[in-house]
Write a protein that holds these residues in place. Structure first.
Motif, PDB file in Angstrom:
ATOM      1  N   GLY A 178      39.949  87.991  81.949  1.00 12.34           N
ATOM      2  CA  GLY A 178      39.816  86.983  80.904  1.00 12.34           C
ATOM      3  C   GLY A 178      41.036  86.917  80.008  1.00 12.34           C
ATOM      4  N   HIS A 179      41.698  88.063  79.825  1.00 10.60           N
ATOM      5  CA  HIS A 179      42.919  88.111  79.017  1.00 10.60           C
ATOM      6  C   HIS A 179      44.163  87.725  79.819  1.00 10.60           C
ATOM      7  CE1 HIS A 179      41.215  89.989  75.404  1.00 10.60           C
ATOM      8  NE2 HIS A 179      40.455  90.697  76.226  1.00 10.60           N
ATOM      9  N   LEU A 180      44.103  87.917  81.128  1.00  6.53           N
ATOM     10  CA  LEU A 180      45.285  87.684  81.969  1.00  6.53           C
ATOM     11  C   LEU A 180      45.370  86.264  82.518  1.00  6.53           C
ATOM     12  CD1 LEU A 180      45.154  91.044  83.942  1.00  6.53           C
ATOM     13  CD2 LEU A 180      47.060  90.285  82.508  1.00  6.53           C
ATOM     14  N   LEU A 181      44.243  85.564  82.554  1.00  5.73           N
ATOM     15  CA  LEU A 181      44.236  84.212  83.115  1.00  5.73           C
ATOM     16  C   LEU A 181      44.594  83.177  82.061  1.00  5.73           C
ATOM     17  CD1 LEU A 181      40.946  84.608  85.119  1.00  5.73           C
ATOM     18  CD2 LEU A 181      43.173  84.152  86.146  1.00  5.73           C
ATOM     19  N   HIS A 182      45.231  82.110  82.513  1.00  2.00           N
ATOM     20  CA  HIS A 182      45.468  80.974  81.619  1.00  2.00           C
ATOM     21  C   HIS A 182      44.117  80.407  81.195  1.00  2.00           C
ATOM     22  CE1 HIS A 182      49.758  80.915  82.228  1.00  2.00           C
ATOM     23  NE2 HIS A 182      49.604  80.884  83.534  1.00  2.00           N
ATOM     24  N   PRO A 183      43.995  79.874  79.981  1.00  4.06           N
ATOM     25  CA  PRO A 183      42.728  79.274  79.549  1.00  4.06           C
ATOM     26  C   PRO A 183      42.243  78.225  80.555  1.00  4.06           C
ATOM     27  CG  PRO A 183      44.221  79.438  77.699  1.00  4.06           C
ATOM     28  CD  PRO A 183      45.019  79.829  78.921  1.00  4.06           C
ATOM     29  N   GLY A 184      40.986  78.325  80.920  1.00  2.00           N
ATOM     30  CA  GLY A 184      40.418  77.368  81.875  1.00  2.00           C
ATOM     31  C   GLY A 184      40.660  77.711  83.324  1.00  2.00           C
ATOM     32  N   ALA A 185      41.284  78.866  83.598  1.00  2.00           N
ATOM     33  CA  ALA A 185      41.543  79.259  84.988  1.00  2.00           C
ATOM     34  C   ALA A 185      40.250  79.689  85.667  1.00  2.00           C
ATOM     35  CB  ALA A 185      42.560  80.394  85.033  1.00  2.00           C
ATOM     36  N   VAL A 186      40.246  79.639  86.994  1.00  2.00           N
ATOM     37  CA  VAL A 186      39.055  79.945  87.777  1.00  2.00           C
ATOM     38  C   VAL A 186      39.046  81.405  88.234  1.00  2.00           C
ATOM     39  CG1 VAL A 186      37.934  79.498  90.021  1.00  2.00           C
ATOM     40  CG2 VAL A 186      38.599  77.596  88.544  1.00  2.00           C
ATOM     41  N   VAL A 187      37.858  82.020  88.111  1.00  2.00           N
ATOM     42  CA  VAL A 187      37.617  83.373  88.616  1.00  2.00           C
ATOM     43  C   VAL A 187      36.547  83.274  89.692  1.00  2.00           C
ATOM     44  CG1 VAL A 187      36.912  85.720  88.047  1.00  2.00           C
ATOM     45  CG2 VAL A 187      38.016  84.315  86.305  1.00  2.00           C
ATOM     46  N   LEU A 188      36.864  83.712  90.890  1.00  2.00           N
ATOM     47  CA  LEU A 188      35.878  83.732  91.970  1.00  2.00           C
ATOM     48  C   LEU A 188      35.398  85.166  92.137  1.00  2.00           C
ATOM     49  CD1 LEU A 188      38.351  81.543  93.484  1.00  2.00           C
ATOM     50  CD2 LEU A 188      36.021  80.877  94.034  1.00  2.00           C
ATOM     51  N   VAL A 189      34.083  85.333  92.157  1.00  2.00           N
ATOM     52  CA  VAL A 189      33.486  86.662  92.225  1.00  2.00           C
ATOM     53  C   VAL A 189      32.699  86.792  93.519  1.00  2.00           C
ATOM     54  CG1 VAL A 189      31.944  88.290  91.069  1.00  2.00           C
ATOM     55  CG2 VAL A 189      33.322  86.712  89.702  1.00  2.00           C
ATOM     56  N   ASP A 190      33.068  87.783  94.337  1.00  2.00           N
ATOM     57  CA  ASP A 190      32.380  87.995  95.612  1.00  2.00           C
ATOM     58  C   ASP A 190      31.187  88.927  95.419  1.00  2.00           C
ATOM     59  OD1 ASP A 190      31.972  87.648  98.338  1.00  2.00           O
ATOM     60  OD2 ASP A 190      33.222  89.358  98.886  1.00  2.00           O
ATOM     61  N   ASP A 191      30.291  88.903  96.375  1.00  2.00           N
ATOM     62  CA  ASP A 191      29.098  89.763  96.383  1.00  2.00           C
ATOM     63  C   ASP A 191      28.228  89.571  95.151  1.00  2.00           C
ATOM     64  OD1 ASP A 191      29.577  91.106  98.919  1.00  2.00           O
ATOM     65  OD2 ASP A 191      31.307  91.997  97.928  1.00  2.00           O
ATOM     66  N   TYR A 192      28.111  88.323  94.744  1.00  2.00           N
ATOM     67  CA  TYR A 192      27.313  87.985  93.564  1.00  2.00           C
ATOM     68  C   TYR A 192      25.834  88.304  93.754  1.00  2.00           C
ATOM     69  CZ  TYR A 192      25.666  85.373  89.523  1.00  2.00           C
ATOM     70  OH  TYR A 192      25.078  85.033  88.339  1.00  2.00           O
ATOM     71  N   GLN A 193      25.412  88.461  95.021  1.00  2.00           N
ATOM     72  CA  GLN A 193      24.001  88.780  95.277  1.00  2.00           C
ATOM     73  C   GLN A 193      23.642  90.189  94.813  1.00  2.00           C
ATOM     74  OE1 GLN A 193      26.372  88.874  97.513  1.00  2.00           O
ATOM     75  NE2 GLN A 193      26.052  90.627  98.863  1.00  2.00           N
ATOM     76  N   LEU A 194      24.642  91.032  94.547  1.00  2.00           N
ATOM     77  CA  LEU A 194      24.381  92.385  94.057  1.00  2.00           C
ATOM     78  C   LEU A 194      24.066  92.325  92.560  1.00  2.00           C
ATOM     79  CD1 LEU A 194      27.304  94.264  95.850  1.00  2.00           C
ATOM     80  CD2 LEU A 194      24.915  94.108  96.580  1.00  2.00           C
ATOM     81  N   PRO A 195      22.968  92.942  92.126  1.00  2.00           N
ATOM     82  CA  PRO A 195      22.560  92.856  90.719  1.00  2.00           C
ATOM     83  C   PRO A 195      23.643  93.280  89.725  1.00  2.00           C
ATOM     84  CG  PRO A 195      20.798  93.813  92.032  1.00  2.00           C
ATOM     85  CD  PRO A 195      21.982  93.687  92.941  1.00  2.00           C
ATOM     86  N   ALA A 196      24.388  94.331  90.034  1.00  2.00           N
ATOM     87  CA  ALA A 196      25.433  94.804  89.111  1.00  2.00           C
ATOM     88  C   ALA A 196      26.526  93.760  88.926  1.00  2.00           C
ATOM     89  CB  ALA A 196      26.033  96.112  89.618  1.00  2.00           C
ATOM     90  N   VAL A 197      26.895  93.083  90.018  1.00  2.00           N
ATOM     91  CA  VAL A 197      27.939  92.048  89.959  1.00  2.00           C
ATOM     92  C   VAL A 197      27.433  90.858  89.144  1.00  2.00           C
ATOM     93  CG1 VAL A 197      29.363  90.468  91.332  1.00  2.00           C
ATOM     94  CG2 VAL A 197      28.926  92.796  92.162  1.00  2.00           C
ATOM     95  N   ALA A 198      26.211  90.434  89.422  1.00  2.00           N
ATOM     96  CA  ALA A 198      25.617  89.297  88.699  1.00  2.00           C
ATOM     97  C   ALA A 198      25.514  89.593  87.202  1.00  2.00           C
ATOM     98  CB  ALA A 198      24.250  88.968  89.281  1.00  2.00           C
ATOM     99  N   ARG A 199      25.154  90.841  86.868  1.00  2.00           N
ATOM    100  CA  ARG A 199      24.981  91.200  85.466  1.00  2.00           C
ATOM    101  C   ARG A 199      26.327  91.167  84.727  1.00  2.00           C
ATOM    102  NH1 ARG A 199      21.942  95.204  86.519  1.00  2.00           N
ATOM    103  NH2 ARG A 199      23.327  96.948  86.149  1.00  2.00           N
TER     104      ARG A 199
END
Length: 198
Positions: free
Chosen positions: A146-167
């Protein structure tokens, strides 16, 4: 190269001659194509990936970077286990595909590298997170990104089905004013960072 890897489902490590099964560790073709399209659509030229693994997702990201036509485009990858767990297959695949010159590999954990990038004032246009899948690991990755990306940049998160990742992703949505951009794929979710930090 990508088609062959997806079709065969294996890669032989040059360094040790061992056969590595790509799936389910690597992203599948649909997820990889979505990554490539996000890079191209966002016109990203500076991308970062947590977890190189077998290099499949990095190949798709590099394809997207090549589409931008920017000669200075680069993809930073963090993977402390490339040599020990993956037989350097990720780096090997990138080299064989002819895109190794686009990639800057750091063989260290993200919680060490990301704060350093922040102190160096590095900035990125897009991030793909597929490293440590525990809550604390994903949480730290997302907060630092969040600090390293330009404002409005996209973050893609893999393995979102895992509860820890989703949280961990949910924290950013609730507390850092991130927005959900895409949730059509089974494992990957796309978020847009706000540029605002807690």
């Amino acid at each position: 190269m990508i088609k062959r890897l997806v079709r065969d489902g294996t890669v032989v490590a040059r360094s040790e001659g061992t056969v590595h099964r790509l799936f389910p560790v690597a992203v599948d073709a649909a997820e990889g194509e979505a990554l490539r399209e996000w890079v191209a659509r966002e016109r990203a030229t500076r991308t970062i990936e947590i977890g190189l693994g077998y290099g499949i997702s990095a190949l798709f990201v590099c394809e997207g970077l090549l589409r931008t036509g920017d000669p200075a485009a680069s993809h930073v990858v963090l993977d402390p286990y490339q040599a020990t767990r993956f037989g350097n297959c990720g780096l090997q695949v990138l080299e064989e595909a002819g895109v190794a010159s686009l990639v800057e590999h750091h063989p260290e954990e993200s919680q060490i590298a990301l704060p350093r990038f922040f102190s160096e004032r590095r900035r990125f246009d897009l991030a793909f997170v597929d490293g440590n899948h525990r809550f604390d690991g994903v949480f730290l990755d997302l907060v630092y990104l969040g600090h390293l990306l330009h404002p409005g940049a996209v973050v893609l998160v893999d393995d979102y089905q895992l509860p820890a990742v989703a949280r961990a992703a949910s924290f950013c949505l609730t507390n850092l004013a991130w927005t959900l951009e895409e949730e059509g794929l089974s494992r990957v979710r796309a978020w847009r960072s706000s540029g605002h930090h807690a």
